[in-house]
Motif scaffolding. Structure first.
Motif, PDB file in Angstrom:
ATOM      1  N   LEU A  85       0.826  -1.207   0.000  1.00  0.00           N
ATOM      2  CA  LEU A  85       0.000   0.000   0.000  1.00  0.00           C
ATOM      3  C   LEU A  85       0.861   1.260   0.000  1.00  0.00           C
ATOM      4  N   ARG A  86       2.039   1.186   0.593  1.00  0.00           N
ATOM      5  CA  ARG A  86       2.941   2.343   0.515  1.00  0.00           C
ATOM      6  C   ARG A  86       3.374   2.580  -0.930  1.00  0.00           C
ATOM      7  N   ALA A  87       3.696   1.511  -1.647  1.00  0.00           N
ATOM      8  CA  ALA A  87       4.087   1.661  -3.057  1.00  0.00           C
ATOM      9  C   ALA A  87       2.962   2.304  -3.863  1.00  0.00           C
ATOM     10  N   ILE A  88       1.734   1.885  -3.594  1.00  0.00           N
ATOM     11  CA  ILE A  88       0.589   2.469  -4.301  1.00  0.00           C
ATOM     12  C   ILE A  88       0.426   3.936  -3.910  1.00  0.00           C
ATOM     13  N   SER A  89       0.685   4.272  -2.650  1.00  0.00           N
ATOM     14  CA  SER A  89       0.631   5.670  -2.211  1.00  0.00           C
ATOM     15  C   SER A  89       1.628   6.516  -2.984  1.00  0.00           C
ATOM     16  N   ARG A  99       4.077  16.859 -26.824  1.00  0.00           N
ATOM     17  CA  ARG A  99       5.447  17.277 -26.530  1.00  0.00           C
ATOM     18  C   ARG A  99       5.387  18.084 -25.234  1.00  0.00           C
ATOM     19  N   THR A 100       6.063  17.600 -24.196  1.00  0.00           N
ATOM     20  CA  THR A 100       5.925  18.214 -22.880  1.00  0.00           C
ATOM     21  C   THR A 100       7.288  18.444 -22.229  1.00  0.00           C
ATOM     22  N   SER A 101       7.286  19.371 -21.274  1.00  0.00           N
ATOM     23  CA  SER A 101       8.517  19.723 -20.559  1.00  0.00           C
ATOM     24  C   SER A 101       8.982  18.579 -19.670  1.00  0.00           C
ATOM     25  N   VAL A 102      10.283  18.345 -19.673  1.00  0.00           N
ATOM     26  CA  VAL A 102      10.892  17.309 -18.838  1.00  0.00           C
ATOM     27  C   VAL A 102      11.394  17.961 -17.556  1.00  0.00           C
ATOM     28  N   LEU A 103      10.778  17.594 -16.444  1.00  0.00           N
ATOM     29  CA  LEU A 103      11.127  18.168 -15.139  1.00  0.00           C
ATOM     30  C   LEU A 103      11.798  17.111 -14.262  1.00  0.00           C
ATOM     31  N   PRO A 104      13.049  17.302 -13.875  1.00  0.00           N
ATOM     32  CA  PRO A 104      13.691  16.346 -12.966  1.00  0.00           C
ATOM     33  C   PRO A 104      12.933  16.125 -11.673  1.00  0.00           C
ATOM     34  N   TYR A 105      12.108  17.074 -11.248  1.00  0.00           N
ATOM     35  CA  TYR A 105      11.317  16.891 -10.034  1.00  0.00           C
ATOM     36  C   TYR A 105      10.459  15.633 -10.108  1.00  0.00           C
ATOM     37  N   ARG A 106       9.976  15.297 -11.287  1.00  0.00           N
ATOM     38  CA  ARG A 106       9.159  14.091 -11.418  1.00  0.00           C
ATOM     39  C   ARG A 106       9.978  12.831 -11.112  1.00  0.00           C
ATOM     40  N   PHE A 107      11.251  12.859 -11.471  1.00  0.00           N
ATOM     41  CA  PHE A 107      12.095  11.701 -11.164  1.00  0.00           C
ATOM     42  C   PHE A 107      12.346  11.615  -9.663  1.00  0.00           C
ATOM     43  N   TYR A 108      12.395  12.763  -9.004  1.00  0.00           N
ATOM     44  CA  TYR A 108      12.536  12.798  -7.549  1.00  0.00           C
ATOM     45  C   TYR A 108      11.358  12.088  -6.894  1.00  0.00           C
ATOM     46  N   LEU A 109      10.142  12.358  -7.368  1.00  0.00           N
ATOM     47  CA  LEU A 109       8.961  11.686  -6.825  1.00  0.00           C
ATOM     48  C   LEU A 109       8.952  10.201  -7.179  1.00  0.00           C
ATOM     49  N   LEU A 110       9.322   9.867  -8.398  1.00  0.00           N
ATOM     50  CA  LEU A 110       9.341   8.466  -8.823  1.00  0.00           C
ATOM     51  C   LEU A 110      10.295   7.636  -7.968  1.00  0.00           C
ATOM     52  N   GLN A 111      11.381   8.237  -7.516  1.00  0.00           N
ATOM     53  CA  GLN A 111      12.364   7.510  -6.722  1.00  0.00           C
ATOM     54  C   GLN A 111      11.775   6.975  -5.415  1.00  0.00           C
ATOM     55  N   PHE A 112      10.794   7.671  -4.835  1.00  0.00           N
ATOM     56  CA  PHE A 112      10.175   7.168  -3.605  1.00  0.00           C
ATOM     57  C   PHE A 112       9.485   5.826  -3.864  1.00  0.00           C
ATOM     58  N   LEU A 113       8.793   5.725  -4.990  1.00  0.00           N
ATOM     59  CA  LEU A 113       8.150   4.463  -5.364  1.00  0.00           C
ATOM     60  C   LEU A 113       9.195   3.384  -5.604  1.00  0.00           C
ATOM     61  N   GLN A 114      10.211   3.694  -6.366  1.00  0.00           N
ATOM     62  CA  GLN A 114      11.214   2.693  -6.706  1.00  0.00           C
ATOM     63  C   GLN A 114      12.045   2.275  -5.495  1.00  0.00           C
ATOM     64  N   ASP A 115      12.306   3.208  -4.600  1.00  0.00           N
ATOM     65  CA  ASP A 115      13.040   2.849  -3.382  1.00  0.00           C
ATOM     66  C   ASP A 115      12.200   1.935  -2.491  1.00  0.00           C
ATOM     67  N   GLU A 116      10.901   2.214  -2.382  1.00  0.00           N
ATOM     68  CA  GLU A 116      10.020   1.346  -1.598  1.00  0.00           C
ATOM     69  C   GLU A 116      10.033  -0.068  -2.162  1.00  0.00           C
ATOM     70  N   TYR A 117       9.947  -0.168  -3.464  1.00  0.00           N
ATOM     71  CA  TYR A 117       9.958  -1.468  -4.137  1.00  0.00           C
ATOM     72  C   TYR A 117      11.277  -2.200  -3.900  1.00  0.00           C
ATOM     73  N   GLU A 118      12.380  -1.520  -4.090  1.00  0.00           N
ATOM     74  CA  GLU A 118      13.689  -2.174  -3.989  1.00  0.00           C
ATOM     75  C   GLU A 118      14.058  -2.544  -2.559  1.00  0.00           C
ATOM     76  N   GLN A 119      13.536  -1.812  -1.577  1.00  0.00           N
ATOM     77  CA  GLN A 119      13.888  -2.060  -0.185  1.00  0.00           C
ATOM     78  C   GLN A 119      12.908  -3.004   0.520  1.00  0.00           C
ATOM     79  N   SER A 120      11.883  -3.453  -0.199  1.00  0.00           N
ATOM     80  CA  SER A 120      10.894  -4.348   0.396  1.00  0.00           C
ATOM     81  C   SER A 120      11.472  -5.747   0.582  1.00  0.00           C
TER      82      SER A 120
END
Length: 379
Positions: free
Chosen positions: A88-92, A319-340
């Motif tokens: 559920l954290r990953a889904i959050s 065609r949309t702007s690429v914002l590194p901030y989105r990768f910052y948010l994505l990392q929380f999901l990926q870190d939760e997955y990898e550390q489970s």
């Protein structure tokens, strides 16, 4: 008491404000146009941006994601920001990413493409931005400047004449799916609001509930979503729609079909953009092998985007702007997955795969994004 700096119509401020209210945390809200913000806060955060909080002991935190995590760690709120279940954290985290970034197109379209209905309201709303001491006679020209920047930003998120009809159809589908989920569940994951709820509040409250054109649409098409918005802005709980509903978390082993339908929507509507942005960023990084850690690689350290990426979206090309901030948010999901644990990791994979979201667990930029001194930088 802490101070929240923002304005009522700010998308990202709505995320932080909702969290503070639901948690029962004492705060006052002040405009980013105030002399306090301009003299004490803006020099610290280095740009005109919101939300920002100043804690009771003087700490300054900028960005909704960082504000929620800071308060969760340092304040005594009513609810945990995240459930205990790793699944559920990953889904959050998935909905934090989507809520803040994936609903930007309808939020910007319905705000800036209906001037005959919205414009007088927006003129009043944006007056909160006026710096202290600005003459009333000077405000119209300042509004034209501020709204012009926002209209330009809308185009950078893919809002144009060719995409408008598709954006509206996509948003209608989202409302239908969220409305269906809220028939049985007061919040995204069941018994109480979590990170994903607060992120969804950004666009759904600040733009799509308050602005006249989308506000009427929301109440007509999705009244349960409208009441969820209202419920997310109060400290007290309202169970009038859920007298007989379960007061527990959704099952992490047997997710509700309505929640999975929303996740499938994210796979169709938002994942293609994220994957295109990751590919663009990795090429951009490859072209800059000597990029210094702790910088954004740009001449302006406060700039938020690194370029434009093109991708297919619902039968058209965007065609949309690429914002590194989105990768910052994505990392929380990926870190939760990898550390489970191994078992939770397999369960997350199974749930995300069944919804077509498996690529978001593993597709990443070759360098991580961090926030240093209130700015997004490459590690």
């Amino acid at each position: 008491m802490m101070t929240l700096f923002g304005i009522p119509c700010s998308l990202y401020t709505a995320k932080a404000r909702s969290y503070l209210r639901k948690q029962g945390l004492a705060f006052e809200e002040r405009s980013v146009g105030s002399s306090t913000f301009q003299e004490q806060v803006q020099p610290v955060v280095q740009r005109m941006i919101m939300p920002v909080i100043k804690s009771a002991d003087g700490q300054i935190v900028q960005d909704g994601a960082d504000i929620l995590r800071f308060c969760d760690a340092h304040c005594s709120g009513k609810y945990p920001l995240l459930p205990e279940s790793s699944i559920l954290r990953a889904i959050s985290y998935l909905f934090e990413l989507f809520g803040g970034e994936g609903l930007l197109r309808p939020a910007m379209h319905y705000r800036w493409n209906f001037d005959d209905i919205n414009l007088d309201f927006l003129r009043s709303e944006f007056q909160c931005l006026a710096p202290s001491g600005v003459k009333e006679s000077d405000w119209p020209s300042l509004f034209e400047f501020a709204s012009g920047r926002m209209r330009k930003a809308a185009k950078s998120f893919g809002v144009n004449e060719e995409s408008m009809a598709t954006i509206e159809a996509s948003y209608d589908q989202f409302l239908e799916l969220f409305e269906a989920h809220l028939r049985d569940h007061p919040y995204l994951l069941g018994q109480q609001p979590t990170l994903g709820d607060y992120a969804l509040m950004g666009p759904l409250y600040a733009h799509l509930y308050r602005d006249p054109k989308p506000g009427l649409l929301l109440r007509q098409k999705a009244p349960l979503v409208a009441r969820w918005v209202e419920r997310m802005n109060t400290a007290e709980e309202a169970w009038t729609d859920y007298e007989n509903a379960s007061r527990s978390w959704v099952s992490d082993s047997d997710l509700p079909e309505t929640l999975m339908a929303l996740m499938r929507f994210i796979a169709e509507d938002f994942q293609p953009e994220m994957l295109a942005h990751i590919d663009y960023a990795n090429q951009w990084l490859s072209d800059r092998p000597d990029l210094a850690a702790g910088t954004n690689g740009l001449d302006d350290p406060t700039q938020r985007y690194i370029g434009m990426a093109e991708f297919p979206w619902r039968g058209i090309s965007l065609r949309t702007s690429v914002l590194p901030y989105r990768f910052y948010l994505l990392q929380f999901l990926q870190d939760e997955y990898e550390q489970s644990t191994a078992g939770d990791k397999r369960a997350i994979e199974d749930h995300f795969a069944s919804c077509g979201l498996l690529p978001l667990l593993t597709s990443k930029t070759t360098r991580r994004v961090a926030r240093l001194n209130h700015l997004e930088v490459w590690e």
